[in-house]
Design a protein around this motif. Structure first.
Motif, PDB file in Angstrom:
ATOM      1  N   TRP A 213       0.829  -1.205   0.000  1.00 29.55           N
ATOM      2  CA  TRP A 213       0.000   0.000   0.000  1.00 29.55           C
ATOM      3  C   TRP A 213       0.865   1.258   0.000  1.00 29.55           C
ATOM      4  N   GLN A 214       1.964   1.210   0.734  1.00 27.68           N
ATOM      5  CA  GLN A 214       2.851   2.377   0.772  1.00 27.68           C
ATOM      6  C   GLN A 214       3.499   2.633  -0.590  1.00 27.68           C
ATOM      7  N   GLU A 215       3.813   1.537  -1.292  1.00 25.86           N
ATOM      8  CA  GLU A 215       4.372   1.676  -2.647  1.00 25.86           C
ATOM      9  C   GLU A 215       3.335   2.282  -3.593  1.00 25.86           C
ATOM     10  N   LYS A 216       2.090   1.820  -3.477  1.00 29.39           N
ATOM     11  CA  LYS A 216       1.019   2.383  -4.299  1.00 29.39           C
ATOM     12  C   LYS A 216       0.794   3.855  -3.977  1.00 29.39           C
ATOM     13  N   LEU A 217       0.902   4.189  -2.692  1.00 30.25           N
ATOM     14  CA  LEU A 217       0.731   5.581  -2.278  1.00 30.25           C
ATOM     15  C   LEU A 217       1.782   6.474  -2.926  1.00 30.25           C
ATOM     16  N   ALA A 218       3.023   6.022  -2.905  1.00 29.24           N
ATOM     17  CA  ALA A 218       4.107   6.799  -3.515  1.00 29.24           C
ATOM     18  C   ALA A 218       3.878   6.976  -5.012  1.00 29.24           C
ATOM     19  N   HIS A 219       3.399   5.922  -5.651  1.00 32.14           N
ATOM     20  CA  HIS A 219       3.162   5.999  -7.091  1.00 32.14           C
ATOM     21  C   HIS A 219       2.044   6.983  -7.425  1.00 32.14           C
ATOM     22  N   VAL A 220       0.942   6.920  -6.675  1.00 32.27           N
ATOM     23  CA  VAL A 220      -0.190   7.815  -6.948  1.00 32.27           C
ATOM     24  C   VAL A 220       0.204   9.263  -6.687  1.00 32.27           C
ATOM     25  N   ARG A 221       0.951   9.484  -5.616  1.00 26.64           N
ATOM     26  CA  ARG A 221       1.413  10.848  -5.337  1.00 26.64           C
ATOM     27  C   ARG A 221       2.298  11.374  -6.465  1.00 26.64           C
ATOM     28  N   LYS A 222       3.152  10.497  -6.981  1.00 26.12           N
ATOM     29  CA  LYS A 222       4.025  10.892  -8.065  1.00 26.12           C
ATOM     30  C   LYS A 222       3.204  11.236  -9.319  1.00 26.12           C
ATOM     31  N   ALA A 223       2.219  10.390  -9.614  1.00 23.82           N
ATOM     32  CA  ALA A 223       1.356  10.636 -10.780  1.00 23.82           C
ATOM     33  C   ALA A 223       0.571  11.920 -10.624  1.00 23.82           C
ATOM     34  N   LEU A 224       0.116  12.181  -9.391  1.00 21.49           N
ATOM     35  CA  LEU A 224      -0.642  13.400  -9.130  1.00 21.49           C
ATOM     36  C   LEU A 224       0.238  14.632  -9.280  1.00 21.49           C
ATOM     37  N   ASP A 225       1.483  14.516  -8.809  1.00 21.46           N
ATOM     38  CA  ASP A 225       2.430  15.640  -8.933  1.00 21.46           C
ATOM     39  C   ASP A 225       2.673  15.995 -10.395  1.00 21.46           C
ATOM     40  N   MET A 226       2.679  14.987 -11.252  1.00 22.30           N
ATOM     41  CA  MET A 226       2.953  15.226 -12.669  1.00 22.30           C
ATOM     42  C   MET A 226       1.816  15.995 -13.365  1.00 22.30           C
ATOM     43  N   LEU A 227       0.637  15.938 -12.757  1.00 22.97           N
ATOM     44  CA  LEU A 227      -0.509  16.607 -13.365  1.00 22.97           C
ATOM     45  C   LEU A 227      -0.715  18.018 -12.810  1.00 22.97           C
ATOM     46  N   THR A 228       0.022  18.372 -11.764  1.00 23.27           N
ATOM     47  CA  THR A 228      -0.178  19.675 -11.134  1.00 23.27           C
ATOM     48  C   THR A 228       0.937  20.651 -11.522  1.00 23.27           C
TER      49      THR A 228
END
Length: 228
Positions: A213-228
């Motif tokens: 879950w922590q790995e998924k969290l890091a990935h989603v945060r990274k993906a979100l950062d790329m869109l902002t």
């Protein structure tokens, strides 16, 4: 090139003949017809299926001796699994971004080593990509989706392909879900009544679940950062 073609045809021939044997109990007449139509009845000895597929031996897994003879080490299985995972991850990126499966897109794969031309062509086909670029370094632009795989970081530039605002909302919702799951697992692991009494394998499962879950969290945060 001729040698590679012969090897490919030999593998296909082996797979088809064994697939027909596996289907024979369920589709006896069709597999018998295909067995003869594809020439196996003529090529095989009588006790190996030369007269009928009914005499063909049932497929068996390779034993150690056969695997060693063909140099079929576990690394080859892992490599095939990694290619399968890459295709799955790439298709998931499409689905998550609501990009039609039949729409040609461009993928970038960040990895240190180049891919053999045949593997690159197959991956490009399975990903339905008009381009699959393999590079050692890549700096993604805003709006580029990414996913981690055993073969490297896979990027999908989405400029002109998705609604950025909708994608950000989706990722934010996914982030909340992951954070909630992490909190639940952490609460269990922090409870002495659970951590000290459950069997070791159960504890290990929850610890692994937390890491996932922590790995998924890091990935989603990274993906979100790329869109902002």
């Amino acid at each position: 090139m001729r040698r590679a073609k012969k090897n490919t045809l030999a593998v296909i021939d082996f797979i088809l003949s064994h697939t027909l044997r596996l289907f024979h109990p369920f589709l006896p007449f069709i597999t018998e017809e295909l067995w003869h139509g594809m020439g196996y009845a003529e090529e095989m000895p009588a006790d190996q299926g030369g007269k009928s597929i009914m005499y063909a031996p049932w497929p068996k897994p390779f034993d150690a001796e056969l695997r060693d003879f063909y140099s079929l080490d576990d690394c080859y299985l892992e490599y095939v699994d990694s290619k399968y995972e890459l295709v799955t991850q790439g298709r998931n990126l499409r689905r998550e971004a609501n990009i039609a499966a039949n729409k040609k897109v461009r993928f970038i794969l960040k990895r240190e080593n180049e891919l053999p031309p045949n593997d690159l062509a197959v991956l490009k086909l399975l990903l339905n990509a008009d381009e699959l670029q393999v590079v050692p370094e890549y700096q993604p632009s805003k709006g580029t989706l990414t996913v981690h795989s055993a073969m490297g970081e896979l990027y999908l530039p989405t400029e002109g392909l998705i609604d950025v605002a909708a994608e950000k909302a989706r990722l934010a919702k996914e982030l909340e879900k992951i954070e909630a799951e992490i909190a639940k697992v952490q609460q269990k692991l922090a409870n002495p009544a659970f951590a000290q009494k459950v069997p070791p394998h159960v504890l290990e499962e929850h610890q692994k679940r937390l890491l996932d879950w922590q790995e998924k969290l890091a990935h989603v945060r990274k993906a979100l950062d790329m869109l902002t």
